[in-house]
Design a protein around this motif. Structure first.
Motif, PDB file in Angstrom:
ATOM      1  N   HIS A  93       0.824  -1.203   0.000  1.00 55.91           N
ATOM      2  CA  HIS A  93       0.000   0.000   0.000  1.00 55.91           C
ATOM      3  C   HIS A  93       0.860   1.255   0.000  1.00 55.91           C
ATOM      4  O   HIS A  93       1.940   1.280   0.589  1.00 55.91           O
ATOM      5  N   ASN A  95      -0.547   5.295   0.346  1.00 54.72           N
ATOM      6  CA  ASN A  95      -1.721   6.181   0.387  1.00 54.72           C
ATOM      7  C   ASN A  95      -2.965   5.370   0.027  1.00 54.72           C
ATOM      8  O   ASN A  95      -3.265   4.404   0.697  1.00 54.72           O
ATOM      9  N   ASP A  96      -3.666   5.720  -1.030  1.00 57.97           N
ATOM     10  CA  ASP A  96      -4.872   4.999  -1.424  1.00 57.97           C
ATOM     11  C   ASP A  96      -4.603   3.940  -2.487  1.00 57.97           C
ATOM     12  O   ASP A  96      -5.534   3.292  -2.967  1.00 57.97           O
ATOM     13  N   ASN A  97      -3.359   3.767  -2.892  1.00 58.54           N
ATOM     14  CA  ASN A  97      -3.008   2.770  -3.912  1.00 58.54           C
ATOM     15  C   ASN A  97      -2.675   1.430  -3.268  1.00 58.54           C
ATOM     16  O   ASN A  97      -1.965   1.373  -2.270  1.00 58.54           O
ATOM     17  N   THR A  98      -3.186   0.353  -3.859  1.00 54.86           N
ATOM     18  CA  THR A  98      -2.922  -1.005  -3.384  1.00 54.86           C
ATOM     19  C   THR A  98      -2.521  -1.871  -4.570  1.00 54.86           C
ATOM     20  O   THR A  98      -3.097  -1.756  -5.648  1.00 54.86           O
TER      21      THR A  98
END
Length: 192
Positions: A93, A95-98
């Motif tokens: 991960h 931030n908001d990226n996975t």
């Protein structure tokens, strides 16, 4: 804060015409493998060493329906999920990226702590075989091994403490028995 994408140390440099292939082999050789049984152990018992393990077990009318445990590390989550069959997923991960770097289905016996392939036959220890390789492999591998060492040390310390407590209780019982013996010897001496 620990940098998930830190520089990787390679084992040795080879001098061949195919330098990129050799660099990739060097990097692969330097990364310790992760056994699935180790991940299961950490997911199941990591709370003993204060790991961040999220319990998302599902229940229907109070009865257990499926298990789901997530070990959260800095920039990484490892998920053991049971719906019809067990799935182990490792995500990274930022931030908001996975990004899912490992996902595989297994037969897991939660109580006996065993792991087997769901669709393959193998008697060897099952290890993480990355779906996507990158700098995160070394970070995750080294972190998992450090946590496993910490858990094993915690168990050894707990076992040692339990043994010391048992010895202390035995010594206390021997002392109490000796005092009782002396007391009753005096009682019977005084009666004669």
């Amino acid at each position: 804060m620990f940098n998930l994408f830190r520089k990787k140390v390679t084992v040795a440099k080879r001098s061949d015409n195919n330098n990129n292939l050799n660099k990739k082999q060097d990097v692969k050789e330097s990364i310790e493998t992760i056994k699935l049984i180790t991940l299961l152990d950490l997911i199941k018992h990591g709370d003993e060493i204060n790991l961040n393990i999220k319990n998302e077990d599902a229940y229907e009318q109070g009865a257990p329906l499926a298990k789901c445990r997530i070990l959260k590390l800095e920039g990484v989550s490892i998920k053991f999920s049971e719906w019809a069959e067990w799935t182990v997923t490792i995500d990274i991960h930022d931030n908001d990226n996975t990004f899912t770097v490992y996902k595989e289905k297994f037969k897991i016996d939660w109580d006996k702590e065993t792991v087997a392939y769901a669709y393959k036959h193998s008697n060897r220890d099952i290890e993480v075989e990355w779906d996507h390789e990158g700098d995160w492999c070394e970070y995750i591998s080294s972190t998992i091994h450090e946590l496993k060492e910490k858990l094993d040390k915690h168990r050894e310390d707990a076992e040692r403490q339990a043994k010391l407590e048992k010895e202390r209780q035995h010594e206390l019982k021997v002392k109490m028995d000796k005092e009782q013996k002396e007391y009753f010897n005096q009682v019977f001496k005084n009666k004669r």
